[in-house]
Design a protein around this motif. Structure first.
Motif, PDB file in Angstrom:
ATOM      1  N   THR A  63      -7.039  -7.682  -0.705  1.00 20.68           N
ATOM      2  CA  THR A  63      -6.348  -6.519  -0.546  1.00 20.68           C
ATOM      3  C   THR A  63      -6.771  -5.506  -1.723  1.00 20.68           C
ATOM      4  OG1 THR A  63      -4.635  -7.399  -2.256  1.00 20.68           O
ATOM      5  CG2 THR A  63      -4.193  -7.459  -0.046  1.00 20.68           C
ATOM      6  N   ARG A  64      -7.095  -4.471  -1.665  1.00 19.10           N
ATOM      7  CA  ARG A  64      -7.832  -3.394  -2.218  1.00 19.10           C
ATOM      8  C   ARG A  64      -6.532  -2.364  -2.893  1.00 19.10           C
ATOM      9  NH1 ARG A  64     -12.603  -1.855   1.878  1.00 19.10           N
ATOM     10  NH2 ARG A  64     -13.789  -3.611   1.545  1.00 19.10           N
ATOM     11  N   PRO A  65      -6.831  -2.244  -4.001  1.00 22.85           N
ATOM     12  CA  PRO A  65      -5.845  -1.453  -4.935  1.00 22.85           C
ATOM     13  C   PRO A  65      -5.782  -0.156  -4.002  1.00 22.85           C
ATOM     14  CG  PRO A  65      -7.423  -1.867  -6.473  1.00 22.85           C
ATOM     15  CD  PRO A  65      -7.551  -2.672  -5.252  1.00 22.85           C
ATOM     16  N   GLU A  66      -4.595   0.956  -4.246  1.00 27.68           N
ATOM     17  CA  GLU A  66      -4.815   2.193  -3.685  1.00 27.68           C
ATOM     18  C   GLU A  66      -5.643   2.858  -4.643  1.00 27.68           C
ATOM     19  OE1 GLU A  66      -1.119   3.830  -3.087  1.00 27.68           O
ATOM     20  OE2 GLU A  66      -0.183   2.169  -2.239  1.00 27.68           O
ATOM     21  N   PRO A  67      -6.514   3.937  -4.059  1.00 27.58           N
ATOM     22  CA  PRO A  67      -7.331   4.585  -5.174  1.00 27.58           C
ATOM     23  C   PRO A  67      -6.363   5.569  -5.900  1.00 27.58           C
ATOM     24  CG  PRO A  67      -7.535   5.510  -2.723  1.00 27.58           C
ATOM     25  CD  PRO A  67      -6.689   4.302  -2.826  1.00 27.58           C
TER      26      PRO A  67
END
Length: 155
Positions: A63-67
């Motif tokens: 999961t990528r953090p929100e920019p």
């Protein structure tokens, strides 16, 4: 003074027991569950272990953090204007200090000149008005002898 030592009978008291009355829960409508279909079918990955077994499963993407919203860049013009303003204030402060220094130096030099004039003038006055005559130096002229000598040479 002391109570008698004997069998002690505890006093009986009326005990009331209070039971809490529960409040009925608030009626909350459950949120409808909406099934979400993935846009693409995830890929199935197969891995062959060293002992020959094959493990198959879905690949899990991290999961990528929100920019984070990028900060707006500060323009060079704004930086230059701010630095120019700070420099201008520094120069103005320096000029105020410089003019104060020049005024103080001028007053000091003026006082030194006045002091020198007073001392030199006093020395001159002492030389002119001293009643004791000349001490050791200078030329003393006796007018009568000079007149006689003058008449002698011409007469």
């Amino acid at each position: 003074m002391y109570p008698e030592q004997g069998p002690h009978v505890p006093a009986q008291r009326a005990v009331e027991v209070h039971q809490p009355t529960p409040y009925p829960p608030a009626a909350v409508a459950p949120a409808p569950v909406v099934p979400v279909q993935p846009g693409t079918v995830p890929a199935v990955a197969s891995i062959v272990l060293p002992d020959g077994r094959v493990v198959t499963g879905y690949a899990i993407e991290p999961t990528r953090p929100e920019p984070v919203a990028a900060k707006p860049a500060v323009s060079r013009t704004a930086v230059n204007v701010a630095l120019g303003g700070a420099g201008f204030l520094a120069v103005c402060g320096g000029l105020v200090l410089l003019t104060s220094f020049i005024a103080a130096l001028t007053a000091f030099i003026t006082q030194l000149i006045i002091l020198a004039a007073v001392i030199f003038g006093g020395w001159i006055a002492v030389q002119i008005f001293s009643a004791s005559g000349h001490r050791g130096g200078g030329t003393t002229v006796n007018i009568r002898k000079a007149v006689i000598k003058r008449n002698h040479f011409h007469g």
